[in-house]
Design an enzyme around this catalytic site. Sequence first.
Site, short mmCIF file in Angstrom:
data_model
loop_
_atom_site.label_atom_id
_atom_site.label_comp_id
_atom_site.label_asym_id
_atom_site.label_seq_id
_atom_site.Cartn_x
_atom_site.Cartn_y
_atom_site.Cartn_z
CG HIS A 77 -5.36 -2.54 -1.50
ND1 HIS A 77 -5.16 -3.12 -0.51
CD2 HIS A 77 -5.47 -1.40 -1.18
CE1 HIS A 77 -3.78 -2.66 -0.10
NE2 HIS A 77 -4.15 -1.14 -0.46
CD GLU A 78 -7.25 0.81 -4.23
OE1 GLU A 78 -6.58 2.20 -3.42
OE2 GLU A 78 -5.66 0.05 -4.38
CG HIS A 117 -7.63 2.94 0.82
ND1 HIS A 117 -6.41 3.18 1.83
CD2 HIS A 117 -6.38 2.10 -0.14
CE1 HIS A 117 -5.35 3.12 1.60
NE2 HIS A 117 -5.14 2.00 0.77
CB CYS A 161 -0.46 -0.08 1.27
SG CYS A 161 -1.79 1.68 1.21
O1 K3U Z 1 3.09 -0.99 -6.19
C1 K3U Z 1 2.82 -1.76 -5.84
C2 K3U Z 1 2.39 -2.67 -6.16
C3 K3U Z 1 2.07 -3.92 -5.16
C4 K3U Z 1 1.62 -5.38 -5.98
C5 K3U Z 1 1.70 -6.10 -6.99
C6 K3U Z 1 2.70 -4.63 -8.22
C7 K3U Z 1 2.00 -3.51 -7.78
C8 K3U Z 1 2.25 -0.57 -5.25
S1 K3U Z 1 1.04 -0.89 -3.63
C9 K3U Z 1 -0.31 -0.26 -4.62
O2 K3U Z 1 -0.25 -0.99 -5.90
C10 K3U Z 1 -1.72 -0.73 -3.59
C11 K3U Z 1 -2.14 0.84 -4.03
C12 K3U Z 1 -2.53 1.76 -3.50
F1 K3U Z 1 -1.76 1.25 -2.15
F2 K3U Z 1 -2.97 2.63 -3.02
F3 K3U Z 1 -3.72 1.41 -2.79
C13 K3U Z 1 -2.66 -1.54 -4.47
C14 K3U Z 1 -3.21 -2.75 -4.52
C15 K3U Z 1 -1.70 -3.73 -4.20
C16 K3U Z 1 -1.53 -5.59 -4.21
C17 K3U Z 1 -2.81 -5.93 -3.98
C18 K3U Z 1 -3.86 -5.32 -4.02
C19 K3U Z 1 -4.25 -4.00 -4.13
ZN ZN Z 2 -3.80 1.13 -0.09
#
Ligand code: K3U
Ligand code: ZN
Length: 177
Positions: A141-142, A145, A99
């Site tokens: 996940h979103e 938030h 996150c």
């Molecule tokens: O760059 C990230 C990432 C993580 C896993 C796979 C690919 C990229 C960073 S974390 C991310 O992208 C969150 C975004 C957030 F925090 F703003 F909501 C989204 C997320 C990542 C992994 C699983 C579920 C959601």
């Molecule tokens: Zn997040």
Amino acid sequence: MTFSLRQIGDPILTQVAEPVTEFRDPGLQHLIEIMLSTLKTSSGVGLAAPQVGSSLQVILVASRPTLRYPEAPQMEPLVMINPRPLAASPEQVLGWEGCLSVPDQRGLVARSREVEVEYYTPQGSRQRVAWQDFPARIFQHEYDHLIGQVFLQRHPQQLLSEAEYQAQILGQPATAA
Ligand code: K3U
Ligand code: ZN
């Protein structure tokens, strides 16, 4: 609206976001532009408005294949306004999450494998979508938030620092700082 990527401890991340009621508000378009550019520069796969300082029900979902999720579909960022889960499968699967608001932590979190969601486009048109696996995980996940939750509150089965995640899970040697 001043823009900064909010981190845990910021009260906005614990608030329940408000629904969008005026789709023609130029502030909404501005918020979406900020979110899209933040997503691009952060290489994230999703983002929620509270993370950029707005307590409105707006999220982005932008699945793409990753090392952990090589089968994930490649999507253009999808802007979802006032998203509402219609159904979530009882079957849950474990998956790794990070996150942008929780620095240096990766968690192994159980989520429903499938979700069906209703949402509005920026033009105000109502849509429905059904997702499985990684896009379903990103959505959950979103959406969290928007209800003031982060993945740490979903009782991760395992929690690792970014360096340990890369070493233990991705099998990549730690890089020098
Ligand atoms: O760059 C990230 C990432 C993580 C896993 C796979 C690919 C990229 C960073 S974390 C991310 O992208 C969150 C975004 C957030 F925090 F703003 F909501 C989204 C997320 C990542 C992994 C699983 C579920 C959601
Ligand atoms: Zn997040």
